[in-house]
Write an enzyme that holds these catalytic residues in place. Structure first.
Site, short mmCIF file in Angstrom:
data_model
loop_
_atom_site.label_atom_id
_atom_site.label_comp_id
_atom_site.label_asym_id
_atom_site.label_seq_id
_atom_site.Cartn_x
_atom_site.Cartn_y
_atom_site.Cartn_z
N HIS A 88 2.06 1.97 -3.34
CA HIS A 88 1.22 2.93 -4.04
C HIS A 88 1.86 4.30 -4.13
CE1 HIS A 88 -2.62 0.39 -3.02
NE2 HIS A 88 -1.71 -0.28 -3.67
N ASP B 45 0.86 -1.19 0.00
CA ASP B 45 0.00 0.00 0.00
C ASP B 45 0.90 1.24 0.00
OD1 ASP B 45 -2.20 1.88 0.61
OD2 ASP B 45 -3.36 0.06 0.96
#
Ligand code: NAG
Length: 296
Positions: A240, A217
């Site tokens: 991300h 993430d």
């Protein structure tokens, strides 16, 4: 006469014991029954070492030697009687691999209402793989525990720590002031769900330097109420990227301001830096954001 040397010795003991140069009080987790065998539950020993260190009126050092220590949830609660506690870790702290144990607790290791705590060295192994595969299979799974959180705390340093394979977020800084994260390594598989590296919210004066973060993430996620955040020399990826938000979820929400992201390298990330918002009315905002000399 032996009286004079005795007097000098006595006076110097009194002087050194009361001077700020006095050696920190030492608390080894081994003295409280912790076992470096990766199996014996050492939760109580860590909690006992903390309560002694926290009650010390002098600076205190908690040492965790080499080896693996199996730990359940530990709450390192303040306020303490001193504001200089060093947690020196040479070994590895192991979370329960069965996500049934901590999956519904929000935290594994949490420091609350402390002032002047430094964590130096060591590895936190969240052993999150079981929970990730539950989540990736689409089953109904617990959300998972954050590996390390500081909440409502000031003057915090985290240096040279490695955090691996957390169930959920690796490190959370919530409602804190003056936090320095330096030389930290965060690592989890690129397809591990919600394993944000460092999440900062409602905090001011957080600095993240010279660190390497690769997760499934965000490398760093920045929530409402963050100000004066400085990120420099971070290697981010996979993951991300660095994200501000999502902002504007609530109609009354504190803004994000004065965020600098400098000389950060993004490798194999979905994004570089982004600002995410909800499309609805809110008092939230993001201002004075500087992204400079970053590489992809
Ligand atoms: C912005 O944040 C930095 C630390 O990241 C701080 O040194 C600086 O004083 C802040 N600027 C303002 C205007 O508050």
């Amino acid at each position: 006469m032996a009286v004079l040397p005795l007097l000098i010795a006595l006076l110097s003991i009194i002087f050194f014991a009361s001077s700020p140069l006095a050696k920190a009080a030492q608390y080894s987790v081994l003295s409280y029954g912790a076992m470096p065998d990766g199996k014996t539950d050492s939760t109580k020993a860590f909690a006992a070492a903390w309560s002694q260190a926290c009650a010390s009126t002098q600076p205190a050092t908690i040492s965790v030697p080499k080896g693996s220590f199996a730990l359940g949830q530990v709450r390192f609660q303040g306020p303490c009687k001193n504001n200089a506690i060093l947690v020196r870790i040479d070994g590895t702290l192991l979370a329960p691999s069965d996500y049934g144990v901590l999956g519904r607790a929000q935290n594994w290791l949490i420091f609350e209402h402390v002032n002047g705590v430094t964590i130096s060295g060591g590895t936190l192994d969240g052993q999150g793989a079981g929970l990730w595969s539950c989540k990736n299979s689409g089953k109904d799974c617990p959300s998972g525990a954050t590996s390390l959180e500081f909440s409502n705390s000031n003057n915090i340093a985290i240096t040279g720590l490695a955090s691996l394979n957390s169930q959920m977020f690796h490190i959370v800084i919530n409602a804190c002031q003056d936090v320095k994260v330096q030389g930290v390594r965060v690592s989890a598989a690129g397809d591990s769900p919600n394993t944000d590296g460092i999440h900062v919210q409602s905090s001011t004066g957080v600095t993240i330097l010279n660190s390497r973060i690769g997760t499934g993430d965000d490398c760093v996620s920045i929530g409402p109420g963050t100000s004066n955040l400085w990120i420099e020399n971070v290697a981010c990826g996979p993951g991300h990227g660095i994200s501000i938000g999502s902002l504007g979820k609530d109609s009354q929400e504190a803004g994000v301001q004065n965020v600098t992201v400098k000389t950060t390298t993004f490798t194999g990330t979905e994004n570089g830096v982004r600002i995410k918002t909800w499309g609805r009315p809110s008092s939230g905002f993001a201002r004075n954001i500087l992204f400079q000399h970053n590489l992809r």
